[in-house]
Design an enzyme around this catalytic site. Sequence first.
Site, PDB file in Angstrom:
ATOM      1  N   LEU A  18       0.767  -1.188   0.067  1.00  0.00           N
ATOM      2  CA  LEU A  18       0.054  -0.081   0.024  1.00  0.00           C
ATOM      3  C   LEU A  18       0.988   1.383  -0.003  1.00  0.00           C
ATOM      4  CD1 LEU A  18      -2.959   0.979  -0.097  1.00  0.00           C
ATOM      5  CD2 LEU A  18      -2.750   1.208   2.520  1.00  0.00           C
ATOM      6  N   LYS A  19       1.874   1.324   0.799  1.00  0.00           N
ATOM      7  CA  LYS A  19       2.988   2.508   0.910  1.00  0.00           C
ATOM      8  C   LYS A  19       3.518   2.549  -0.562  1.00  0.00           C
ATOM      9  CE  LYS A  19       7.666   3.076   2.223  1.00  0.00           C
ATOM     10  NZ  LYS A  19       7.470   4.549   3.207  1.00  0.00           N
ATOM     11  N   HIS A 703      10.474  21.742  11.056  1.00  0.00           N
ATOM     12  CA  HIS A 703       9.979  20.759  10.135  1.00  0.00           C
ATOM     13  C   HIS A 703       9.237  21.489   8.761  1.00  0.00           C
ATOM     14  CE1 HIS A 703       9.081  19.786  14.305  1.00  0.00           C
ATOM     15  NE2 HIS A 703       9.149  18.550  13.863  1.00  0.00           N
TER      16      HIS A 703
END
Length: 763
Positions: A18-19, A703
């Site tokens: 899925l990743k 971030h």
Amino acid sequence: MALAHNLGFPRIGRDRELKKAQEAYWKGELDEAGLRAVGRELRARHWQVQKDAGIELLPVGDFAWYDQVLTHSLTFGVIPSRFRSHDAARPTLQTLFAMARGTVGDSCCGGAHAQEMTKWFDSNYHYLVPEFTADQQFALSWEQLFEEVDEAQALGHAVKPVVIGPLTYLWLGKAKGGDFDRLELLDRLLPLYDQILNRLAAQGVEWVQIDEPILALDLPQAWKNAYERVYNILQRAPLKKLIATYFGGLEDNLGLAANLPVDGLHIDLVRAPEQYPTILDRLPAYKVLSLGLVNGRNVWRCDLGQALQVLRHAHERLGERLWIAPSCSLLHSPVDLAREDQLDAELRSWLAFAVQKCQEVALLAKAINAPQASDVAAALAQSQAVQASRAASPRIHKPDVQARLAAVKPADSQRHSAFAQRIVKQRAGLDLPAFPTTTIGSFPQTSAIRLARQAYKQGKLTEADYVEAMHSEIRHAVKIQEDLGLDVLVHGEAERNDMVEYFAEQIDGYAFTRFGWVQSYGSRCVKPAVIVGDLSRTKAMTVEWITYAQGLTSKVMKGMLTGPVTMLMWSFPREDVSREVQARQLALAIRDEVLDLEAAGIRVVQIDEAAFREGLPLRHGAWAHYLEWATEAFRLCASGVRDETQIHTHMCYSEFNDVIESIAAMDADVITIETSRSDMELLAAFERFAYPNEIGPGVYDIHSPRVPTREEMVKLLRKAARRIPAERLWVNPDCGLKTRGWPETEAALVNMVAAARELRGTA
Ligand code: GLN
Ligand code: ZN
């Protein structure tokens, strides 16, 4: 007959299919039809695997393109306006991924920021926080659940759709724009549940699982009161409802949960075995009781004999009304142990991943329903043999480690002098300016670094060449820090793949899987190390790298370690000893490293405790005990050093209001925390408590690649200086810089050093 069912299966696929599909789709390498085909294939495979294992009612609705809470938000039409396009009446897969990941705008501000993400209870899974407005409307907007029910039925499966209950869903969300209580939205939301349940019934569904894990939390009275009302209304839907609770005991919500007007209740007996007798007494005689006895959160095989004792007792009382399940959804387990072809046979015989856990659940049901079946006796004997081999294994039980732990004295977790005395000696020895500047440890992990590490692991790079590659990175990092004029330098952590795995690989008692992936969020998976046995350090883990770095500069070089609580929280722990014991063993291993660094001439050592706060138990009543052993573990690893050696710690958040006393009890000389995004507001806790030691409130958000200006950082520092005495303030980024590139890192640090100089008045 006792029924074997499952609460949810991991969706990522045993090879993280899925990743890979998600990421290919995001890059434009796979079209939507291709992505959907991968999803369909995974769902079909997972239902079949569970059925083959012996699960009788299969979960549907555990699949998600990104996150199951996000799927619910789409289902209910809880789509913030920034993601609503004018032309599309209904959300699409693009809408879903935009909500999860944000969109990039063409110019400065066209992009919509992603929804906030936060931890799913006390697991390492992260969900997307629903955003509610005061005038929130709900409308059925997403067909996925119904389509997947059709899909499973077409494959001939008996299914039990899984939905998050209305109260848990509202609880998980946030009220945006204006002050209102999200409980006020309940009456608007409930008709949707009614619609969903009726549609499922029309599809021929007999049972639906409604997850209400917040019943294992301390709930405000208004929320408790709402429960009865909600389920009185929902009981009209013509299908049977199983309320699932997990991750803890029901405690004060037990009577409430037991008596809801539904047809069944699932409880987690792994986390809270003590609730079993009371539930059995309080459960109305018409209700199904599902017992979660196979741990959905860890990798160890279930002790089937022990589980059977409970089940036999329950079966006598409940008969047909007994169901058997994992403790929680298997979303939190790796997928299939069969994939681990390189694990040693002994360790392998001790482990169970999601597929094996389904087999265990089914076996337990069989042992109740057909105790004479030939495979039952064999499986029970094997389970017993596993328990016996573990109980006697020298790989697990190490007398020297245990003896050392037993000999720990209270004084071992106490610095020799109080902070006030230590800091005087440290200041004299370190000779740092006011507002000293430092970074949190890691510098950009460039692809060159990752390639070198990979090549070394694959044997394509000799050890000498690898060491030289890392040394060259260290030289680069030291040179840049000297040029920037930073005060306390770091070596940059180039040699570390991950702040836990790097140490776990060098600590005896840890083991590693190759395919033990668990979804963390979206396409991000983690592969936690496994604590198998008593833990000890066999040799120095960081000293060579750090002393090499120190040798390159006359400035202070900070040694960098990961703390015991974080090591524990980000690993699969043992189940045969407490978390506390494991943390203390880790603490002793790290203590040895701290002392080796000190002996090698390192004068500042940082011990990261990024996961300290996330270890907090879900129930407040259990906080004090946790905080006591967690702070003690930290002090045990930090307290062997001389007064002159400065201990730093780092935490990646700023919510300290409710734990500030424990943060102070850790007694680190310096703590660096994340504050820039909260505009220093969160320093209030430190001010109110009159936090006594030094603090480095992060002045820029690592971030984002955005380079903060000197003025911004000066402003933040001045704000901080209003709350914390200036002589105790450090200047540093929010967190490590490993996810950043060098250009923005250098640019930001130039500004940061300039900001510190401005505060010193030496600019
Ligand atoms: N020293 C670590 C780093 O700089 C800290 C990371 C963290 O706290 N998550 O990367
Ligand atoms: Zn951090």
